[in-house]
Design a protein around this motif. Structure first.
Motif, mmCIF file in Angstrom:
data_model
loop_
_atom_site.group_PDB
_atom_site.id
_atom_site.type_symbol
_atom_site.label_atom_id
_atom_site.label_comp_id
_atom_site.label_asym_id
_atom_site.label_seq_id
_atom_site.Cartn_x
_atom_site.Cartn_y
_atom_site.Cartn_z
ATOM 1 N N UNK A 242 40.701 0.962 -75.610
ATOM 2 C CA UNK A 242 39.737 1.957 -76.095
ATOM 3 C C UNK A 242 40.332 3.365 -76.186
ATOM 4 N N UNK A 243 39.928 4.085 -77.211
ATOM 5 C CA UNK A 243 40.415 5.449 -77.417
ATOM 6 C C UNK A 243 40.140 6.326 -76.210
ATOM 7 N N UNK A 244 38.974 6.161 -75.604
ATOM 8 C CA UNK A 244 38.614 6.978 -74.445
ATOM 9 C C UNK A 244 39.589 6.779 -73.299
ATOM 10 N N UNK A 245 40.073 5.558 -73.126
ATOM 11 C CA UNK A 245 41.047 5.283 -72.060
ATOM 12 C C UNK A 245 42.324 6.086 -72.294
ATOM 13 N N UNK A 246 42.762 6.136 -73.552
ATOM 14 C CA UNK A 246 43.993 6.866 -73.880
ATOM 15 C C UNK A 246 43.784 8.364 -73.652
ATOM 16 N N UNK A 247 42.627 8.875 -74.046
ATOM 17 C CA UNK A 247 42.352 10.295 -73.817
ATOM 18 C C UNK A 247 42.367 10.625 -72.327
ATOM 19 N N UNK A 248 41.822 9.717 -71.523
ATOM 20 C CA UNK A 248 41.763 9.960 -70.083
ATOM 21 C C UNK A 248 43.135 9.910 -69.430
ATOM 22 N N UNK A 249 44.112 9.334 -70.130
ATOM 23 C CA UNK A 249 45.457 9.238 -69.564
ATOM 24 C C UNK A 249 46.222 10.548 -69.690
ATOM 25 N N UNK A 250 45.717 11.451 -70.519
ATOM 26 C CA UNK A 250 46.403 12.717 -70.729
ATOM 27 C C UNK A 250 46.215 13.646 -69.542
ATOM 28 N N UNK A 251 47.167 14.524 -69.343
ATOM 29 C CA UNK A 251 47.083 15.542 -68.299
ATOM 30 C C UNK A 251 45.983 16.534 -68.659
ATOM 31 N N UNK A 252 45.532 17.362 -67.682
ATOM 32 C CA UNK A 252 44.465 18.333 -67.968
ATOM 33 C C UNK A 252 44.740 19.205 -69.182
ATOM 34 N N UNK A 253 45.998 19.532 -69.409
ATOM 35 C CA UNK A 253 46.336 20.363 -70.557
ATOM 36 C C UNK A 253 46.362 19.616 -71.873
ATOM 37 N N UNK A 254 46.133 18.313 -71.840
ATOM 38 C CA UNK A 254 46.112 17.510 -73.064
ATOM 39 C C UNK A 254 47.406 16.802 -73.355
#
Length: 365
Positions: A242-254
């Motif tokens: 899921x796309x959301x999982x990948x987004x959540x893998x990013x550091x706070x700065x993106x």
């Protein structure tokens, strides 16, 4: 006794199987110790074939014997015939996948006929799928419907089964294929690809079922050549990672690091290219970085390290759905089928030595 039309049908299947095997009439005749003119007559349906010759044809062409004798599903028989002047490696693979699919349907039907198996109910998506965004929503609907959340899918075969699609892993080269025949939704996935590719193929074929597109009334051979297939691919990618999982893998700065994406690929058991695609969709990396990262495929050691060296068996040692496997074993225990037939139905998941002893074991051929 078979009528002339039936012999013509058998002859046509022999011809197509020969072409799919990339053999000439001369080569097939030599393998069978026959004259080439005999093969030509068999293919035209003007020469009958006895049981021994059919068995030899089955062996030489690497096709189940019953494929010559049973009527294939209508959706398969409507496919474009193989022709001597147009056959390609792609059409050969497609045809052999169709044979595997027809055999899979026939095997399931046999267990149904002896009262040992009932197919799961077929489920459809809640909305019409017309583009990639709606396909992604359908994938998230599947996850919600099966209470998967955003966790990795442990067994994609079980997910397909719960939604009404019965998947078999086969040795046939290629990718995969699927069809719906009445109350049966079935698919085959080639074992010859890497594990991530096999899961992507299975998810793609499930997409044809959930989307309910034109492949509901025709066979779908896994490919990504047109807009419709791209829509199905969007479903498969979102289902697996899921796309959301990948987004959540990013550091706070993106920012997201390569090791973060390697960990995702390992945990969700996706190919590196699929992981890169989702990273771009999630906007955690741009296309330029993705192109650079694709040149550095994770090694097996990197992937195994990311999951603590735990084995990943999905679509590898497991070749058939759990409910189907149970039906095969029950049929064997009740002596509805022989041990050799049980092994054949299980498609390499078990061997004869794995079967329990039966009172009539000494009657086995």
């Amino acid at each position: 006794m078979r009528d002339p039309a039936e012999w013509a049908d058998i002859g046509e299947r022999v011809r197509e199987c020969r072409l799919a095997a990339d053999m000439s009439q001369e080569q097939l005749a030599s393998a069978l110790n026959l004259d080439r003119t005999m093969i030509a007559k068999i293919e035209r349906g003007v020469r009958r074939v006895d049981a021994l010759e059919l068995a030899k044809l089955s062996s030489v062409l690497d096709v189940p014997l019953r494929y010559f004798l049973d009527t294939p599903p209508l959706v398969v028989s409507r496919r474009t015939d193989l022709a001597d002047d147009t056959v390609t490696d792609a059409t050969r693979q497609s045809y052999r996948l169709e044979i595997a699919l027809s055999t899979w349907v026939a095997d399931i039907r046999q267990l149904m006929e002896i009262g040992q198996f009932s197919p799961p109910a077929i489920e459809r998506g809640p909305e019409a799928i017309q583009d990639a965004p709606s396909a992604r929503r359908a994938a998230l609907w599947v996850r919600d419907r099966l209470s998967l959340g955003l966790d990795p899918i442990d067994s994609l075969m079980s997910v397909c089964e719960r939604l009404g699609q019965l998947v078999a892993v086969v040795e046939t080269p290629g990718e995969g294929a699927s069809l719906i025949e009445g109350d049966l939704a079935v698919a085959v996935v080639s074992r010859q690809g890497d594990p991530g590719r096999r899961r992507a193929t299975a998810a793609h074929e499930l997409g044809h079922l959930i989307v309910g597109d034109e492949y509901s009334t025709d066979i779908g051979v896994h490919a990504s050549r047109d807009e419709r297939e791209a829509t199905i691919d969007a479903f498969a990618v979102e289902l697996l990672l899921p796309t959301e999982v990948v987004r959540n893998a990013a550091s706070p700065g993106g920012a997201v690091k390569r090791e973060d994406l390697v960990a995702l690929a390992a945990r969700f058991r996706t190919s590196w290219s699929l992981t890169m695609r989702q990273a771009v969709t999630a906007e955690v990396i741009d296309r330029g970085i993705a192109k650079e990262m694709r040149r550095r495929n994770p090694t097996r050691a990197e992937l195994m390290e990311a999951v603590g060296w735990a084995p990943q068996p999905d679509l590898e040692t497991v070749r058939v759905p759990p409910s189907y496997a149970h039906a095969v074993m029950e049929s064997y225990k009740k002596a509805f089928i022989t041990g050799s037939r049980a092994v054949e139905l299980m498609r390499g998941q078990v061997t004869a030595a794995d079967l329990p002893l039966r009172d009539d074991a000494d009657l086995e051929p």
